[in-house]
Write a protein that holds these residues in place. Sequence first.
Motif, short mmCIF file in Angstrom:
data_model
loop_
_atom_site.label_atom_id
_atom_site.label_comp_id
_atom_site.label_asym_id
_atom_site.label_seq_id
_atom_site.Cartn_x
_atom_site.Cartn_y
_atom_site.Cartn_z
N GLU A 168 0.81 -1.22 0.00
CA GLU A 168 0.00 0.00 0.00
C GLU A 168 0.84 1.27 0.00
O GLU A 168 0.47 2.27 -0.61
CB GLU A 168 -0.91 0.02 1.23
N GLN A 169 1.99 1.24 0.68
CA GLN A 169 2.74 2.49 0.89
C GLN A 169 4.09 2.53 0.19
O GLN A 169 4.61 3.63 -0.06
CB GLN A 169 2.95 2.70 2.40
N PHE A 170 4.68 1.37 -0.13
CA PHE A 170 6.05 1.39 -0.63
C PHE A 170 6.25 0.58 -1.91
O PHE A 170 7.37 0.16 -2.22
CB PHE A 170 7.01 0.89 0.46
N GLY A 171 5.18 0.33 -2.65
CA GLY A 171 5.32 -0.25 -3.98
C GLY A 171 5.46 -1.75 -4.04
O GLY A 171 5.59 -2.33 -5.12
N GLY A 172 5.45 -2.45 -2.91
CA GLY A 172 5.47 -3.90 -2.92
C GLY A 172 6.80 -4.54 -3.23
O GLY A 172 6.86 -5.73 -3.57
N PHE A 196 5.24 3.61 12.86
CA PHE A 196 5.49 2.81 11.66
C PHE A 196 4.28 2.84 10.72
O PHE A 196 4.42 2.98 9.50
CB PHE A 196 5.81 1.37 12.06
N GLY A 197 3.09 2.73 11.28
CA GLY A 197 1.90 2.76 10.43
C GLY A 197 1.68 4.09 9.75
O GLY A 197 1.04 4.15 8.70
N TRP A 198 2.22 5.15 10.34
CA TRP A 198 2.06 6.49 9.77
C TRP A 198 3.22 6.89 8.86
O TRP A 198 3.09 7.78 8.02
CB TRP A 198 1.95 7.50 10.92
N ALA A 199 4.37 6.22 8.98
CA ALA A 199 5.61 6.65 8.34
C ALA A 199 5.45 6.86 6.83
O ALA A 199 5.02 5.95 6.12
CB ALA A 199 6.71 5.63 8.61
N PRO A 200 5.83 8.05 6.31
CA PRO A 200 5.67 8.34 4.88
C PRO A 200 6.83 7.84 4.01
O PRO A 200 6.73 7.88 2.79
CB PRO A 200 5.60 9.86 4.85
N SER A 201 7.93 7.41 4.63
CA SER A 201 9.08 6.95 3.85
C SER A 201 9.57 5.61 4.36
O SER A 201 9.34 5.25 5.53
CB SER A 201 10.22 7.97 3.91
N VAL A 202 10.25 4.88 3.47
CA VAL A 202 10.78 3.57 3.85
C VAL A 202 11.76 3.69 5.00
O VAL A 202 11.73 2.90 5.96
CB VAL A 202 11.44 2.88 2.64
#
Length: 415
Positions: free
Chosen positions: A249-253, A303-309
């Motif tokens: 969902e957040q980092f492209g899989g 962690f659930g909110w973090a916008p970057s890897v």
Amino acid sequence: MKLLIDTRPLRSSPHFRRVWVGNVLSMVGGQLTVVAVLYQTWELTADPVAVGAIGLAQAVPLVLMGQVGGVLADAVDRRRLVVATSLGQVVVTALLAAQAFAGLGSLAVLLGLVALQSAGAALGTPARRTFAARLLPADQIGAGLALINLGFHVSLLVGPAIAGFVVAGWGTGACYAVNALTFFASLYGVLRLPPLPPDGTAARPGLRAVVAGWRFIVSRPVLAGAFLTDLIATVLAMPISLFPVVNAEQFGGDPQTLGLFLSAIAVGGITAGLASGMATRSRRPGRVMLVAAGMWGLALAAFGWAPSVWLALACLAVAGAADTISVISRGALVQLVTPDDYRGRVSAVEDVVGMAGPHLGNFRAGLVAGATSAGVAAVSGGVLCVLGVAAVAVVTPALRRPVRPGKPHSSPVGP
């Protein structure tokens, strides 16, 4: 220097040193078997449900036989019990190797042997958990548990990497064979121990002894609060099942990112273990445990909110560090406040809580993520964890008080 891990147990107790070295080698070998079972199951079935059945084959014997192991640890010589169960695990691991080399190709046989190995571990682990309290003086018990925890995290990093090379070069059978050999390193340390019967009145094996162990825990607010804290932290905030969804969902899989999530927790755990000196020397292990459990929840909410890897990985590393400090402090607290004639049964309950909590937590996280999103599941779980730990701290003031070292356990065993 007090910030660094306290290595006094390795210097002061040759018995503990031999047991610790053997355990580390055995844990590394155990990780080879974990990887080999996963790989072999997938090769046989290509079915994720079958892979999930591995956890069931491990969990059921652990819960059932763990209670039996706890009673036995309070009824018989713990050294002999660990030797017997370790020899049983050697036999089962050798059978795992045999079925792999023979190309038997039976999932039922594989899962049956995994269940037997899990049952053997469950019978022996409560007795093994009492070793630190019997081999070390009270002011070194926390340090001894920190060293054990550090060895576990090192095995998590090293073992799977070795397993990958072994499977690629010689197959899963070789992984099982190596694990069988590492059990002998663990056996050597245990065989060199003197007899370790429980102090006080030995428990009489049976259901009544199991019930007595649970009643003892319920009657001690410190123990009940410590186990409740662990359940709150794991049931409400366990993140592992969210990793694939957060990654997608957040980092492209990217699968490499997924692997880094797991590694970040282990790196945080190792770092905290190496810098655990202040925590293990504290006379208030309950307070340390509560603070660390709260930090675990905060880090996973972030962690659930973090916008970057990179921020996500940093949060997971903090969570891994907090988890390590919490586990060490809880273990020391439990061993210090439990009389020796109850240590086996209390350790068995600790094992059940430590195993059931993460499974339930991953299930909860999946349900919430399915209804909302992985980010919401992580953030809400972390926040609820912090609130739950704070509530335990308020209603259980005994957890915040100093523990008097040495009162409930026998004199340490000399070299």
